[in-house]
Scaffold this motif. Structure first.
Motif, PDB file in Angstrom:
ATOM      1  N   UNK A   1       0.837  -1.214   0.000  1.00 46.10           N
ATOM      2  CA  UNK A   1       0.000   0.000   0.000  1.00 46.10           C
ATOM      3  C   UNK A   1       0.865   1.254   0.000  1.00 46.10           C
ATOM      4  N   UNK A   2       1.922   1.229   0.817  1.00 45.28           N
ATOM      5  CA  UNK A   2       2.846   2.362   0.866  1.00 45.28           C
ATOM      6  C   UNK A   2       3.561   2.512  -0.471  1.00 45.28           C
ATOM      7  N   UNK A   3       3.950   1.388  -1.078  1.00 43.08           N
ATOM      8  CA  UNK A   3       4.592   1.427  -2.391  1.00 43.08           C
ATOM      9  C   UNK A   3       3.679   2.074  -3.424  1.00 43.08           C
ATOM     10  N   UNK A   4       2.419   1.676  -3.439  1.00 43.53           N
ATOM     11  CA  UNK A   4       1.468   2.221  -4.402  1.00 43.53           C
ATOM     12  C   UNK A   4       1.279   3.721  -4.205  1.00 43.53           C
ATOM     13  N   UNK A   5       1.173   4.157  -2.959  1.00 46.21           N
ATOM     14  CA  UNK A   5       0.986   5.575  -2.681  1.00 46.21           C
ATOM     15  C   UNK A   5       2.216   6.381  -3.086  1.00 46.21           C
ATOM     16  N   UNK A   6       3.398   5.846  -2.825  1.00 41.99           N
ATOM     17  CA  UNK A   6       4.622   6.547  -3.202  1.00 41.99           C
ATOM     18  C   UNK A   6       4.759   6.637  -4.718  1.00 41.99           C
ATOM     19  N   UNK A   7       4.435   5.548  -5.409  1.00 39.24           N
ATOM     20  CA  UNK A   7       4.473   5.574  -6.870  1.00 39.24           C
ATOM     21  C   UNK A   7       3.521   6.632  -7.412  1.00 39.24           C
ATOM     22  N   UNK A   8       2.353   6.750  -6.807  1.00 37.64           N
ATOM     23  CA  UNK A   8       1.357   7.720  -7.265  1.00 37.64           C
ATOM     24  C   UNK A   8       1.864   9.154  -7.140  1.00 37.64           C
ATOM     25  N   UNK A   9       2.746   9.408  -6.156  1.00 35.86           N
ATOM     26  CA  UNK A   9       3.225  10.772  -5.906  1.00 35.86           C
ATOM     27  C   UNK A   9       4.373  11.189  -6.831  1.00 35.86           C
ATOM     28  N   UNK A  10       4.948  10.249  -7.567  1.00 35.93           N
ATOM     29  CA  UNK A  10       6.084  10.576  -8.431  1.00 35.93           C
ATOM     30  C   UNK A  10       5.690  11.665  -9.438  1.00 35.93           C
ATOM     31  N   UNK A  11       6.516  12.681  -9.550  1.00 38.11           N
ATOM     32  CA  UNK A  11       6.311  13.750 -10.536  1.00 38.11           C
ATOM     33  C   UNK A  11       7.057  13.371 -11.807  1.00 38.11           C
ATOM     34  N   UNK A  12       6.316  13.291 -12.927  1.00 34.04           N
ATOM     35  CA  UNK A  12       6.934  12.875 -14.186  1.00 34.04           C
ATOM     36  C   UNK A  12       7.251  14.062 -15.109  1.00 34.04           C
ATOM     37  N   UNK A  13       6.706  15.217 -14.803  1.00 38.30           N
ATOM     38  CA  UNK A  13       6.932  16.390 -15.640  1.00 38.30           C
ATOM     39  C   UNK A  13       5.987  17.508 -15.252  1.00 38.30           C
ATOM     40  N   UNK A  14       5.840  18.477 -16.155  1.00 36.36           N
ATOM     41  CA  UNK A  14       5.042  19.659 -15.846  1.00 36.36           C
ATOM     42  C   UNK A  14       4.177  20.024 -17.055  1.00 36.36           C
ATOM     43  N   UNK A  15       3.065  20.669 -16.759  1.00 34.90           N
ATOM     44  CA  UNK A  15       2.152  21.097 -17.815  1.00 34.90           C
ATOM     45  C   UNK A  15       2.673  22.363 -18.489  1.00 34.90           C
ATOM     46  N   UNK A  16       1.959  22.790 -19.540  1.00 31.92           N
ATOM     47  CA  UNK A  16       2.309  24.053 -20.186  1.00 31.92           C
ATOM     48  C   UNK A  16       2.192  25.211 -19.198  1.00 31.92           C
ATOM     49  N   UNK A  17       1.338  25.039 -18.187  1.00 32.19           N
ATOM     50  CA  UNK A  17       1.203  26.063 -17.154  1.00 32.19           C
ATOM     51  C   UNK A  17       2.175  25.876 -16.014  1.00 32.19           C
ATOM     52  N   UNK A  18       3.129  24.932 -16.169  1.00 34.59           N
ATOM     53  CA  UNK A  18       4.198  24.651 -15.212  1.00 34.59           C
ATOM     54  C   UNK A  18       3.685  24.097 -13.891  1.00 34.59           C
ATOM     55  N   UNK A  19       2.574  23.355 -13.956  1.00 34.91           N
ATOM     56  CA  UNK A  19       2.088  22.629 -12.789  1.00 34.91           C
ATOM     57  C   UNK A  19       2.587  21.187 -12.855  1.00 34.91           C
ATOM     58  N   UNK A  20       2.943  20.586 -11.700  1.00 32.62           N
ATOM     59  CA  UNK A  20       3.479  19.223 -11.724  1.00 32.62           C
ATOM     60  C   UNK A  20       2.433  18.200 -12.156  1.00 32.62           C
ATOM     61  N   UNK A  21       2.893  17.205 -12.900  1.00 31.20           N
ATOM     62  CA  UNK A  21       2.061  16.078 -13.318  1.00 31.20           C
ATOM     63  C   UNK A  21       2.601  14.828 -12.633  1.00 31.20           C
ATOM     64  N   UNK A  22       1.720  14.074 -11.983  1.00 33.13           N
ATOM     65  CA  UNK A  22       2.141  12.907 -11.216  1.00 33.13           C
ATOM     66  C   UNK A  22       1.661  11.609 -11.866  1.00 33.13           C
ATOM     67  N   UNK A  23       2.184  10.507 -11.350  1.00 31.95           N
ATOM     68  CA  UNK A  23       1.722   9.185 -11.782  1.00 31.95           C
ATOM     69  C   UNK A  23       0.237   9.023 -11.473  1.00 31.95           C
ATOM     70  N   UNK A  24      -0.205   9.613 -10.370  1.00 36.09           N
ATOM     71  CA  UNK A  24      -1.635   9.552 -10.031  1.00 36.09           C
ATOM     72  C   UNK A  24      -2.471  10.254 -11.102  1.00 36.09           C
ATOM     73  N   UNK A  25      -1.987  11.366 -11.625  1.00 36.41           N
ATOM     74  CA  UNK A  25      -2.718  12.064 -12.689  1.00 36.41           C
ATOM     75  C   UNK A  25      -2.885  11.176 -13.915  1.00 36.41           C
ATOM     76  N   UNK A  26      -1.863  10.345 -14.190  1.00 35.73           N
ATOM     77  CA  UNK A  26      -1.934   9.420 -15.329  1.00 35.73           C
ATOM     78  C   UNK A  26      -2.771   8.182 -15.019  1.00 35.73           C
ATOM     79  N   UNK A  27      -3.000   7.926 -13.729  1.00 33.95           N
ATOM     80  CA  UNK A  27      -3.742   6.729 -13.321  1.00 33.95           C
ATOM     81  C   UNK A  27      -2.938   5.454 -13.479  1.00 33.95           C
TER      82      UNK A  27
END
Length: 558
Positions: free
Chosen positions: A216-242
Motif C-alpha cells: 500500500x505504501x509502495x502504491x501511494x509513493x508511486x502515485x506521488x512521483x512527478x513525471x513532468x510539468x504542464x504548459x502552465x508549469x504545474x506538476x504532473x504525477x503518476x496519479x494524474x496518469x492513473x
C-alpha cells in the motif's frame, strides 16, 4: 619453496557448501508458508505470512572511509562481521543491496563480498538474481510508454513535452543512451521529443521501492512521483496518469525480500539497490525491518563512505523507517589510507607507515561525522596480505589515542573467525547505548538542512546555490516540498564536490547546481559536481574477463 596462488572469490564461492534454502529459512525463524523458493538456494519471503514477533533486532551499520581505487572491502567486512556475530552465538541476519549489472560488467566485476566472507550463490546474486532489478526496469519503462502514449492520444493533461523529467532506464552502463530522441517515424511513431536513459538503480522507482514499508505504501509513493510539468508549469504525477496500480502490479513479487546465505551459513536478505551518490544508497527498508523482526543483530551497509551512504541511512532511511542504528562500524584499509596520504596505486604494496599516518585525517573526519549523529563508531581495519605490522599499528595506535574502539578484521582470509574481535567491540558499544539523532530537523529551512550536511558531515565551510538552483528552490518552497529531507548527489571520492581532492580538506564550499524533487521517494536531490545518472564503461570493462566453461560455470566473475 613452492608457492600457491590464492583462490579467487569465484573459486572460493564455487567450492563452498550451501545449505538448502529451507534450512536457512528455518534457522532464521521463517515459517514454511512464508518462504517462496527460487530454486534450491534462493527464496523470497512473504512478509505478511511471518508469525507475529516481539523481536526488535539491533541494527549495526557498516560504512567506510572515502573510497579509493585501492578498494575498502565494505561488503566483505559486512558479511564477515555477520558471520562473526553468529559464531559468538548471536541470532544474526545480514541485509545488503542487490548488485547492479552496470557496475558488475564495468569496474567492480562482482559485489557479493569477497574471500571467505561472501553471500551465496555468488554467481546468481551478481547476474540477474531473482529478477527484481529487471522488474524495476520494466515498471520504469512502462511509465515512460504510458507518458508517450498519453501525448500521442491527445494529451488531455496538457503535459509540456519539453518539461518531461521522467527518463527511461537500463541496468547497464551505456553512455550512448544518455541523450536520445524518441517519437520519430511520422504520426504513427508518436510525438518527437528529447529523452534519455538513466541506469536502473538511479530510477526514482528504485528509491521508492527501497523506502516503502508495504505494498500500500509502495502504491501511494508511486502515485506521488512527478513525471513532468504542464504548459502552465504545474506538476504532473503518476496519479494524474492513473498508472500507480499497474506499476505496483509489476513490482508486487519483486517487493518480497530475497533470502540467501553467507559462506558461514548466516541468513542474508539481499533486496534493492539505489546508487549512493545519486539516491540514498541502502538496501530496502522492507528487508531491514524484516530482519529486525527475525534476528537479534542485523548487520547492514550503506554505499560508499560515511559522508554519502551513512548520512543518507541516518537522515533518510532511519527517519522514514522510524528506527535508529545501534552501532556504526567504519571500514578502513591500510592501502586506502596510503592513497589518501599521497601514494599512487602502483606503489601501495610497499610498506609505508608514514603514508598511512598522512592519510589518517580522512579516517578522523569519518569518525567525527559518525559522532555528529550521536554515535561512537567502531573502526574495522580490513586486512590485506600486503599490510605490515608497523602499518597496522599506526592505524590502531591512532584509534587508541583518540578513544575509538578498533580491531583488525581478517575476514577475507578467515571468514567470520577473522571478525570476532570487531564483533565483540561492537557488542560492547551496543551495550553502552547512544544518543542518535539526525543532523537536521525536517522542519529546518531547506538551506539550513543542506548547510548542516556540508558543515557537520563533510567538514566544509559553506554552501553556494547557483541561480538555477535558487530558482528551483523557490518553486519547491512554493509547493511545500521543502519540508522533505535532503539527498545530496556528490562524488564518493572526496568530502568536497571535486573527486580529485583526497584526504581531509577544509575551508571548501559545496556548490548546489540543481535541485530535483523526488516526491515519491520523499526527498529532494541536490546535484553537486559532475554526477552521471548513466555511467559509462571503462576502457577495459570487467565483462572482458568473463566467460562460461563447459560445465556452465561462470569464469572471471570476481
Amino acid at each position: 619453496m613452492k608457492t600457491t596462488t590464492p583462490l579467487t572469490d569465484l573459486e572460493i564461492a564455487s567450492r563452498a557448501e550451501m545449505k538448502p534454502i529451507g534450512e536457512i529459512a528455518e534457522k532464521a525463524g521463517i515459517p514454511e508458508e512464508a518462504l517462496e523458493p527460487y530454486g534450491r538456494f534462493k527464496g523470497k519471503i512473504d512478509v505478511d505470512k511471518l508469525s507475529p514477533s516481539e523481536a526488535d533486532g539491533k541494527v549495526v551499520l557498516v560504512t567506510a572511509i572515502s573510497p579509493t581505487p585501492a578498494g575498502e572491502g565494505k561488503s566483505t567486512v559486512t558479511v564477515g562481521l555477520a558471520d562473526a556475530f553468529s559464531l559468538l552465538g548471536e541470532k544474526t541476519m545480514v541485509a545488503l543491496r542487490e548488485p547492479s549489472l552496470g557496475p558488475v560488467m564495468g569496474m567492480k566485476g562482482g559485489a557479493a563480498g569477497g574471500g571467505y566472507s561472501q553471500v551465496l550463490p555468488m554467481e546468481d546474486i551478481n547476474l540477474h538474481f531473482t529478477g527484481d532489478i529487471h522488474a524495476i526496469t520494466t515498471a520504469n519503462n512502462a511509465l515512460s510508454a504510458l507518458i508517450d502514449n498519453h501525448l500521442h492520444q491527445g494529451n488531455s493533461l496538457g503535459i509540456d513535452p519539453r518539461r518531461i523529467i521522467w527518463k527511461r532506464v537500463l541496468d547497464m552502463n551505456d553512455r550512448a543512451l544518455r541523450h536520445v530522441t524518441v517519437g520519430l517515424g511520422g504520426p504513427s511513431g508518436g510525438i518527437p521529443r528529447e529523452d534519455g536513459f538513466d541506469i536502473t538503480v538511479a530510477s526514482e522507482i528504485m528509491a521508492v521501492f527501497c523506502l516503502a514499508k508495504s505494498l500500500d505504501d509502495l502504491k501511494e509513493r508511486l502515485a506521488r512521483i512527478v513525471i513532468g510539468y504542464t504548459y502552465g508549469r504545474e506538476p504532473v504525477t503518476v496519479r494524474d496518469l492513473g498508472a500507480e496500480g499497474a506499476l505496483t502490479l509489476l513490482l508486487k513479487e519483486a517487493f518480497k525480500p530475497n533470502l540467501v546465505q553467507t559462506i558461514g551459513g548466516t541468513p542474508a536478505l539481499i533486496h534493492g539497490g539505489p546508487f549512493a551518490n545519486i539516491a540514498h544508497g541502502c538496501n530496502s527498508l522492507a528487508a531491514t525491518l524484516t530482519a529486525k523482526q527475525l534476528a537479534d543483530i542485523v548487520v547492514t551497509e550503506a554505499g560508499f563512505g560515511s559522508d554519502l551512504g551513512a548520512e543518507k541511512f541516518m537522515d533518510i532511511k532511519a527517519r522514514q523507517g522510524d528506527f535508529k542504528p545501534d552501532a556504526v562500524v567504519i571500514v578502513a584499509t591500510v592501502r586506502a589510507l596510503k592513497m589518501h596520504g599521497g601514494i599512487p596505486k602502483t606503489d601501495l604494496s610497499a610498506s609505508n607507515a608514514l603514508a598511512v599516518a598522512e592519510g589518517l585525517p580522512n579516517l578522523a573526519k569519518h569518525i567525527d561525522t559518525i559522532r555528529a549523529f550521536g554515535i561512537e563508531p567502531v573502526v574495522a581495519l580490513n586486512r590485506f596480505i600486503t599490510d605490515t605490522e608497523e602499518e597496522i599499528e599506526t592505524l590502531l595506535g591512532f584509534c587508541r589515542e583518540n578513544g575509538v574502539r578498533a580491531a583488525v578484521a581478517d575476514v577475507w582470509a578467515r571468514g567470520g573467525q577473522g571478525g570476532t574481535d570487531v564483533a565483540r567491540l561492537v557488542l560492547e558499544q551496543i551495550g553502552e547505548g547512544n544518543q542518535f539523532a539526525p543532523v537536521y530537523d525536517e522542519l529546518d529551512a531547506f538551506e539550513d538542512k543542506v548547510a548542516a550536511i556540508v558543515t557537520k558531515v563533510y567538514g566544509g565551510a559553506g554552501v553556494h546555490f547557483t541561480d538555477r538552483a535558487q530558482k528551483q528552490l523557490a518553486e519547491i518552497r512554493q509547493r511545500g516540498w521543502d519540508i522533505l529531507p535532503v539527498c545530496m548527489a556528490k562524488t564518493q571520492y572526496s568530502f568536497t564536490d571535486d573527486p580529485t581532492v583526497l584526504g581531509r580538506p577544509e575551508g571548501f564550499t559545496i556548490t548546489i547546481r540543481e535541485l530535483i524533487p523526488k516526491i515519491g521517494a520523499g526527498f529532494i536531490v541536490c546535484l553537486t559536481g559532475d554526477i552521471m545518472t548513466m555511467p559509462g564503461l571503462p576502457k577495459e570493462p570487467a565483462a572482458m574477463r568473463m566467460d562460461i566453461d563447459r560445465e556452465g560455470h561462470a569464469v572471471g566473475l570476481m
